[in-house]
Scaffold this motif. Structure first.
Motif, PDB file in Angstrom:
ATOM      1  N   THR A  40       0.824  -1.212   0.000  1.00 26.51           N
ATOM      2  CA  THR A  40       0.000   0.000   0.000  1.00 26.51           C
ATOM      3  C   THR A  40       0.857   1.260   0.000  1.00 26.51           C
ATOM      4  O   THR A  40       0.473   2.270  -0.578  1.00 26.51           O
ATOM      5  N   LEU A  41       2.022   1.196   0.629  1.00 27.20           N
ATOM      6  CA  LEU A  41       2.860   2.399   0.731  1.00 27.20           C
ATOM      7  C   LEU A  41       3.552   2.761  -0.579  1.00 27.20           C
ATOM      8  O   LEU A  41       3.540   3.925  -0.986  1.00 27.20           O
ATOM      9  N   TYR A  42       4.158   1.796  -1.250  1.00 31.90           N
ATOM     10  CA  TYR A  42       4.966   2.138  -2.418  1.00 31.90           C
ATOM     11  C   TYR A  42       4.175   2.750  -3.573  1.00 31.90           C
ATOM     12  O   TYR A  42       4.675   3.671  -4.221  1.00 31.90           O
ATOM     13  N   PRO A  43       2.949   2.333  -3.837  1.00 34.26           N
ATOM     14  CA  PRO A  43       2.171   3.052  -4.855  1.00 34.26           C
ATOM     15  C   PRO A  43       1.908   4.521  -4.463  1.00 34.26           C
ATOM     16  O   PRO A  43       1.928   5.407  -5.317  1.00 34.26           O
ATOM     17  N   ILE A  44       1.718   4.762  -3.174  1.00 32.45           N
ATOM     18  CA  ILE A  44       1.530   6.139  -2.694  1.00 32.45           C
ATOM     19  C   ILE A  44       2.808   6.942  -2.909  1.00 32.45           C
ATOM     20  O   ILE A  44       2.777   8.072  -3.408  1.00 32.45           O
ATOM     21  N   LEU A  45       3.950   6.362  -2.542  1.00 37.70           N
ATOM     22  CA  LEU A  45       5.231   7.052  -2.719  1.00 37.70           C
ATOM     23  C   LEU A  45       5.503   7.349  -4.193  1.00 37.70           C
ATOM     24  O   LEU A  45       5.941   8.453  -4.539  1.00 37.70           O
ATOM     25  N   ARG A  46       5.249   6.382  -5.063  1.00 31.16           N
ATOM     26  CA  ARG A  46       5.464   6.592  -6.509  1.00 31.16           C
ATOM     27  C   ARG A  46       4.575   7.724  -7.038  1.00 31.16           C
ATOM     28  O   ARG A  46       5.023   8.572  -7.805  1.00 31.16           O
ATOM     29  N   SER A  47       3.324   7.719  -6.628  1.00 33.56           N
ATOM     30  CA  SER A  47       2.393   8.754  -7.078  1.00 33.56           C
ATOM     31  C   SER A  47       2.837  10.132  -6.606  1.00 33.56           C
ATOM     32  O   SER A  47       2.849  11.095  -7.386  1.00 33.56           O
ATOM     33  N   LEU A  48       3.228  10.241  -5.347  1.00 41.00           N
ATOM     34  CA  LEU A  48       3.677  11.530  -4.814  1.00 41.00           C
ATOM     35  C   LEU A  48       4.965  11.989  -5.485  1.00 41.00           C
ATOM     36  O   LEU A  48       5.153  13.183  -5.729  1.00 41.00           O
ATOM     37  N   GLU A  49       5.840  11.047  -5.807  1.00 41.38           N
ATOM     38  CA  GLU A  49       7.085  11.412  -6.483  1.00 41.38           C
ATOM     39  C   GLU A  49       6.810  11.855  -7.925  1.00 41.38           C
ATOM     40  O   GLU A  49       7.396  12.834  -8.401  1.00 41.38           O
ATOM     41  N   GLN A  50       5.928  11.177  -8.606  1.00 37.88           N
ATOM     42  CA  GLN A  50       5.587  11.568  -9.978  1.00 37.88           C
ATOM     43  C   GLN A  50       4.971  12.964 -10.025  1.00 37.88           C
ATOM     44  O   GLN A  50       5.190  13.707 -10.974  1.00 37.88           O
ATOM     45  N   ARG A  51       4.240  13.316  -8.991  1.00 38.72           N
ATOM     46  CA  ARG A  51       3.617  14.643  -8.922  1.00 38.72           C
ATOM     47  C   ARG A  51       4.536  15.672  -8.264  1.00 38.72           C
ATOM     48  O   ARG A  51       4.138  16.796  -8.004  1.00 38.72           O
ATOM     49  N   ARG A  52       5.769  15.248  -7.984  1.00 40.50           N
ATOM     50  CA  ARG A  52       6.833  16.105  -7.450  1.00 40.50           C
ATOM     51  C   ARG A  52       6.596  16.624  -6.036  1.00 40.50           C
ATOM     52  O   ARG A  52       7.111  17.668  -5.651  1.00 40.50           O
ATOM     53  N   TYR A  53       5.849  15.870  -5.262  1.00 41.88           N
ATOM     54  CA  TYR A  53       5.711  16.186  -3.846  1.00 41.88           C
ATOM     55  C   TYR A  53       6.864  15.565  -3.056  1.00 41.88           C
ATOM     56  O   TYR A  53       7.184  16.013  -1.963  1.00 41.88           O
ATOM     57  N   LEU A  54       7.464  14.520  -3.616  1.00 38.19           N
ATOM     58  CA  LEU A  54       8.584  13.827  -2.990  1.00 38.19           C
ATOM     59  C   LEU A  54       9.734  13.699  -3.961  1.00 38.19           C
ATOM     60  O   LEU A  54       9.547  13.701  -5.169  1.00 38.19           O
ATOM     61  N   LYS A  55      10.907  13.536  -3.400  1.00 32.34           N
ATOM     62  CA  LYS A  55      12.115  13.218  -4.158  1.00 32.34           C
ATOM     63  C   LYS A  55      12.754  12.029  -3.466  1.00 32.34           C
ATOM     64  O   LYS A  55      12.748  11.933  -2.238  1.00 32.34           O
ATOM     65  N   SER A  56      13.285  11.094  -4.240  1.00 29.12           N
ATOM     66  CA  SER A  56      13.930   9.923  -3.643  1.00 29.12           C
ATOM     67  C   SER A  56      15.405   9.883  -4.020  1.00 29.12           C
ATOM     68  O   SER A  56      15.818  10.469  -5.015  1.00 29.12           O
ATOM     69  N   TYR A  57      16.177   9.191  -3.198  1.00 32.14           N
ATOM     70  CA  TYR A  57      17.589   8.950  -3.492  1.00 32.14           C
ATOM     71  C   TYR A  57      17.980   7.619  -2.858  1.00 32.14           C
ATOM     72  O   TYR A  57      17.362   7.160  -1.904  1.00 32.14           O
ATOM     73  N   GLU A  58      19.000   7.007  -3.423  1.00 36.83           N
ATOM     74  CA  GLU A  58      19.416   5.670  -3.004  1.00 36.83           C
ATOM     75  C   GLU A  58      20.702   5.724  -2.199  1.00 36.83           C
ATOM     76  O   GLU A  58      21.615   6.484  -2.520  1.00 36.83           O
ATOM     77  N   ILE A  59      20.756   4.896  -1.165  1.00 35.29           N
ATOM     78  CA  ILE A  59      21.967   4.734  -0.360  1.00 35.29           C
ATOM     79  C   ILE A  59      22.247   3.242  -0.234  1.00 35.29           C
ATOM     80  O   ILE A  59      21.337   2.463   0.029  1.00 35.29           O
ATOM     81  N   LYS A  60      23.506   2.854  -0.426  1.00 34.41           N
ATOM     82  CA  LYS A  60      23.910   1.464  -0.203  1.00 34.41           C
ATOM     83  C   LYS A  60      24.767   1.430   1.049  1.00 34.41           C
ATOM     84  O   LYS A  60      25.745   2.166   1.168  1.00 34.41           O
ATOM     85  N   LYS A  61      24.364   0.579   1.985  1.00 34.91           N
ATOM     86  CA  LYS A  61      25.098   0.455   3.242  1.00 34.91           C
ATOM     87  C   LYS A  61      25.129  -1.015   3.629  1.00 34.91           C
ATOM     88  O   LYS A  61      24.089  -1.666   3.676  1.00 34.91           O
ATOM     89  N   ASN A  62      26.329  -1.531   3.888  1.00 34.24           N
ATOM     90  CA  ASN A  62      26.506  -2.943   4.245  1.00 34.24           C
ATOM     91  C   ASN A  62      25.881  -3.864   3.203  1.00 34.24           C
ATOM     92  O   ASN A  62      25.265  -4.874   3.534  1.00 34.24           O
ATOM     93  N   GLY A  63      25.995  -3.487   1.939  1.00 33.24           N
ATOM     94  CA  GLY A  63      25.479  -4.310   0.856  1.00 33.24           C
ATOM     95  C   GLY A  63      23.983  -4.212   0.623  1.00 33.24           C
ATOM     96  O   GLY A  63      23.443  -4.861  -0.248  1.00 33.24           O
ATOM     97  N   LYS A  64      23.293  -3.407   1.436  1.00 36.29           N
ATOM     98  CA  LYS A  64      21.846  -3.253   1.285  1.00 36.29           C
ATOM     99  C   LYS A  64      21.532  -1.924   0.619  1.00 36.29           C
ATOM    100  O   LYS A  64      22.135  -0.900   0.917  1.00 36.29           O
ATOM    101  N   ARG A  65      20.561  -1.962  -0.270  1.00 33.41           N
ATOM    102  CA  ARG A  65      20.130  -0.758  -0.981  1.00 33.41           C
ATOM    103  C   ARG A  65      18.864  -0.227  -0.319  1.00 33.41           C
ATOM    104  O   ARG A  65      17.908  -0.967  -0.127  1.00 33.41           O
ATOM    105  N   ARG A  66      18.882   1.037   0.043  1.00 32.25           N
ATOM    106  CA  ARG A  66      17.704   1.672   0.622  1.00 32.25           C
ATOM    107  C   ARG A  66      17.380   2.931  -0.155  1.00 32.25           C
ATOM    108  O   ARG A  66      18.270   3.710  -0.499  1.00 32.25           O
TER     109      ARG A  66
END
Length: 82
Positions: A40-66
């Motif tokens: 339920t959360l990720y479709p909300i995040l994608r929609s908000l990002e597409q409408r430019r309410y959110l911005k995302s960025y990736e971090i890799k730590k200890n081999g995990k991508r967040r």
């Protein structure tokens, strides 16, 4: 804007978070009767990002991508849109 979208934005106004942290924060709210899950959360995040309410960025730590999310100026937060 839908209530669930506004709740996500309200949480992200406080600080930048990755998906699991957003879910935990939202589900701790005693006033909410809704239980957020990844499906339920990720479709909300994608929609908000597409409408430019959110911005995302990736971090890799200890081999995990967040992927972290933050509010943009369009949302009215203090963060810039770049």
């Amino acid at each position: 804007m839908k209530l669930d979208e506004q709740r996500v934005l309200d949480v992200l106004k406080e600080k930048e978070m990755h998906g699991y942290e957003i879910i935990v924060t939202l589900n701790r709210d005693p006033e909410s009767s809704f239980n957020y899950r990844f499906g339920t959360l990720y479709p909300i995040l994608r929609s908000l990002e597409q409408r430019r309410y959110l911005k995302s960025y990736e971090i890799k730590k200890n081999g995990k991508r967040r992927i972290y999310y933050r509010c943009t100026r369009k949302q009215g937060g203090d963060n810039d849109e770049s």
